[in-house]
Design a protein around this motif. Structure first.
Motif, mmCIF file in Angstrom:
data_model
loop_
_atom_site.group_PDB
_atom_site.id
_atom_site.type_symbol
_atom_site.label_atom_id
_atom_site.label_comp_id
_atom_site.label_asym_id
_atom_site.label_seq_id
_atom_site.Cartn_x
_atom_site.Cartn_y
_atom_site.Cartn_z
ATOM 1 N N PRO A 2 0.968 -1.292 0.038
ATOM 2 C CA PRO A 2 0.077 0.055 -0.109
ATOM 3 C C PRO A 2 0.997 1.336 -0.116
ATOM 4 O O PRO A 2 0.328 2.360 -0.423
ATOM 5 N N TYR A 3 2.038 1.014 0.342
ATOM 6 C CA TYR A 3 3.185 2.348 0.116
ATOM 7 C C TYR A 3 3.608 2.537 -1.023
ATOM 8 O O TYR A 3 4.631 3.654 -1.042
ATOM 9 N N LEU A 4 3.433 1.596 -1.776
ATOM 10 C CA LEU A 4 4.121 1.909 -3.129
ATOM 11 C C LEU A 4 3.930 3.474 -3.935
ATOM 12 O O LEU A 4 4.847 3.981 -4.320
ATOM 13 N N GLY A 5 2.845 3.676 -3.672
ATOM 14 C CA GLY A 5 2.431 5.105 -4.184
ATOM 15 C C GLY A 5 3.142 6.032 -3.549
ATOM 16 O O GLY A 5 3.618 7.149 -4.295
ATOM 17 N N LEU A 6 3.316 5.917 -2.365
ATOM 18 C CA LEU A 6 3.819 6.928 -1.432
ATOM 19 C C LEU A 6 5.299 7.191 -1.920
ATOM 20 O O LEU A 6 6.076 8.171 -1.849
ATOM 21 N N LEU A 7 6.049 5.840 -1.966
ATOM 22 C CA LEU A 7 7.246 5.766 -2.142
ATOM 23 C C LEU A 7 7.790 6.502 -3.597
ATOM 24 O O LEU A 7 8.678 7.216 -3.801
ATOM 25 N N ILE A 8 6.880 6.402 -4.449
ATOM 26 C CA ILE A 8 7.002 6.852 -5.826
ATOM 27 C C ILE A 8 6.862 8.394 -5.846
ATOM 28 O O ILE A 8 7.726 8.938 -6.647
ATOM 29 N N MET A 9 6.041 8.857 -5.002
ATOM 30 C CA MET A 9 5.606 10.335 -4.784
ATOM 31 C C MET A 9 7.038 10.807 -4.001
ATOM 32 O O MET A 9 7.579 12.101 -4.637
ATOM 33 N N ILE A 10 7.356 10.196 -3.302
ATOM 34 C CA ILE A 10 8.642 10.815 -2.518
ATOM 35 C C ILE A 10 9.752 10.716 -3.577
ATOM 36 O O ILE A 10 10.729 11.742 -3.461
ATOM 37 N N LEU A 11 10.106 9.783 -4.237
ATOM 38 C CA LEU A 11 11.127 9.610 -5.248
ATOM 39 C C LEU A 11 10.974 10.823 -6.197
ATOM 40 O O LEU A 11 11.915 11.619 -6.786
ATOM 41 N N TRP A 12 9.643 10.942 -6.572
ATOM 42 C CA TRP A 12 9.382 12.102 -7.801
ATOM 43 C C TRP A 12 9.721 13.300 -6.975
ATOM 44 O O TRP A 12 10.351 14.272 -7.690
ATOM 45 N N VAL A 13 9.295 13.906 -5.891
ATOM 46 C CA VAL A 13 9.464 15.005 -5.261
ATOM 47 C C VAL A 13 11.296 15.214 -4.987
ATOM 48 O O VAL A 13 11.549 16.328 -5.552
ATOM 49 N N PHE A 14 11.489 14.180 -4.535
ATOM 50 C CA PHE A 14 13.162 14.420 -4.422
ATOM 51 C C PHE A 14 13.840 14.804 -5.653
ATOM 52 O O PHE A 14 14.664 15.508 -5.976
ATOM 53 N N CYS A 15 13.455 13.860 -6.739
ATOM 54 C CA CYS A 15 14.347 14.148 -8.113
ATOM 55 C C CYS A 15 13.621 15.742 -8.682
ATOM 56 O O CYS A 15 14.587 16.319 -9.333
ATOM 57 N N LEU A 16 12.538 16.059 -8.548
ATOM 58 C CA LEU A 16 12.236 17.245 -9.019
ATOM 59 C C LEU A 16 12.958 18.286 -8.517
ATOM 60 O O LEU A 16 13.389 19.229 -9.008
ATOM 61 N N ILE A 17 13.173 18.448 -6.826
ATOM 62 C CA ILE A 17 13.925 19.497 -6.306
ATOM 63 C C ILE A 17 15.191 19.113 -6.788
ATOM 64 O O ILE A 17 15.949 20.272 -6.941
ATOM 65 N N ASP A 18 15.802 18.079 -6.884
ATOM 66 C CA ASP A 18 17.212 17.600 -7.397
ATOM 67 C C ASP A 18 17.595 18.293 -8.563
ATOM 68 O O ASP A 18 18.523 18.891 -9.005
ATOM 69 N N VAL A 19 16.683 18.093 -9.680
ATOM 70 C CA VAL A 19 16.587 18.769 -10.962
ATOM 71 C C VAL A 19 16.797 20.228 -11.020
ATOM 72 O O VAL A 19 17.697 20.968 -11.521
ATOM 73 N N ILE A 20 15.554 20.843 -10.162
ATOM 74 C CA ILE A 20 15.902 22.251 -9.961
ATOM 75 C C ILE A 20 17.045 22.847 -9.640
ATOM 76 O O ILE A 20 17.565 23.774 -9.947
ATOM 77 N N THR A 21 17.523 22.295 -8.507
ATOM 78 C CA THR A 21 18.629 22.820 -7.870
ATOM 79 C C THR A 21 20.031 22.389 -8.462
ATOM 80 O O THR A 21 20.904 22.912 -7.976
ATOM 81 N N ALA A 22 20.188 21.506 -9.334
ATOM 82 C CA ALA A 22 21.336 21.249 -9.875
ATOM 83 C C ALA A 22 21.782 22.086 -10.802
ATOM 84 O O ALA A 22 21.333 23.271 -11.334
ATOM 85 N N ASP A 23 23.100 22.050 -10.652
ATOM 86 C CA ASP A 23 23.916 23.093 -11.532
ATOM 87 C C ASP A 23 23.840 22.811 -13.062
ATOM 88 O O ASP A 23 24.181 21.793 -13.346
ATOM 89 N N GLU A 24 23.344 23.598 -13.866
ATOM 90 C CA GLU A 24 23.128 23.561 -15.139
ATOM 91 C C GLU A 24 24.364 22.986 -15.910
ATOM 92 O O GLU A 24 24.299 22.157 -16.914
ATOM 93 N N GLY A 25 25.490 23.431 -15.633
ATOM 94 C CA GLY A 25 26.826 22.936 -16.278
ATOM 95 C C GLY A 25 27.216 21.723 -15.867
ATOM 96 O O GLY A 25 27.874 21.043 -16.857
ATOM 97 N N GLY A 26 26.600 21.218 -14.997
ATOM 98 C CA GLY A 26 27.159 19.715 -14.642
ATOM 99 C C GLY A 26 26.002 18.660 -14.866
ATOM 100 O O GLY A 26 26.368 17.572 -15.017
ATOM 101 N N VAL A 27 24.804 19.194 -15.443
ATOM 102 C CA VAL A 27 23.848 18.182 -15.831
ATOM 103 C C VAL A 27 24.277 17.490 -17.136
ATOM 104 O O VAL A 27 24.749 18.019 -18.177
#
Length: 113
Positions: A2-27
Motif C-alpha cells: 500500500p505504500y508503493l504510491g507514497l514511495l514513488i511520490m517521495i522519489l518524484w519530489v526528491f528528483c524534482l527538487i534535485d533537477v531544479i537545484t542542480a548546476d546546469e553546467g554539470g547536468v
C-alpha cells in the motif's frame, strides 16, 4: 504494497527538487529544462533515469557540491562550469578577440544612429 504510491511520490519530489537545484553546467546528456519536463511528465521512469543518467557526477543532495570543488580565481566564476567555454590560449588571441569586439560595438553604434 500500500505504500508503493507514497514511495514513488517521495522519489518524484526528491528528483524534482534535485533537477531544479542542480548546476546546469554539470547536468549530463540533456539540457536541464528537458530533464525537468521528463521528471514532471513521466514521474517514475523520469526520476529513475535522472538519478542514473542525468544527475551531475559528484553532485551532492539538492544542488550541493558533494565533493569539494576547487575555488575559481576568475572574476566571473559562473562561467567556469559551462562546458565548451572558449578560453584564450595566448595574450595575442585575447587582444585579437577584444579588438574584434570593439570593432563590432563601434559598427553597431554607427548603424544605430
Amino acid at each position: 504494497m500500500p505504500y508503493l504510491g507514497l514511495l514513488i511520490m517521495i522519489l518524484w519530489v526528491f528528483c524534482l527538487i534535485d533537477v531544479i537545484t542542480a548546476d546546469e553546467g554539470g547536468v549530463r546528456h540533456l539540457p536541464k529544462m528537458m530533464w525537468l519536463l521528463l521528471v514532471i511528465f513521466i514521474p517514475l521512469a523520469g526520476s529513475i533515469v535522472w538519478l542514473l543518467v542525468g544527475r551531475p557526477i559528484g553532485g551532492g543532495i539538492w544542488g550541493g557540491a558533494g565533493v569539494p570543488q576547487r575555488r575559481s580565481n576568475s572574476a566571473y566564476p559562473e562561467y567556469d562550469t559551462r562546458p565548451g567555454r572558449a578560453v584564450g590560449t595566448t595574450p595575442e588571441a585575447d587582444e585579437e578577440f577584444l579588438r574584434q569586439c570593439r570593432a563590432r560595438a563601434e559598427e553597431q553604434r554607427r548603424a544605430g544612429g
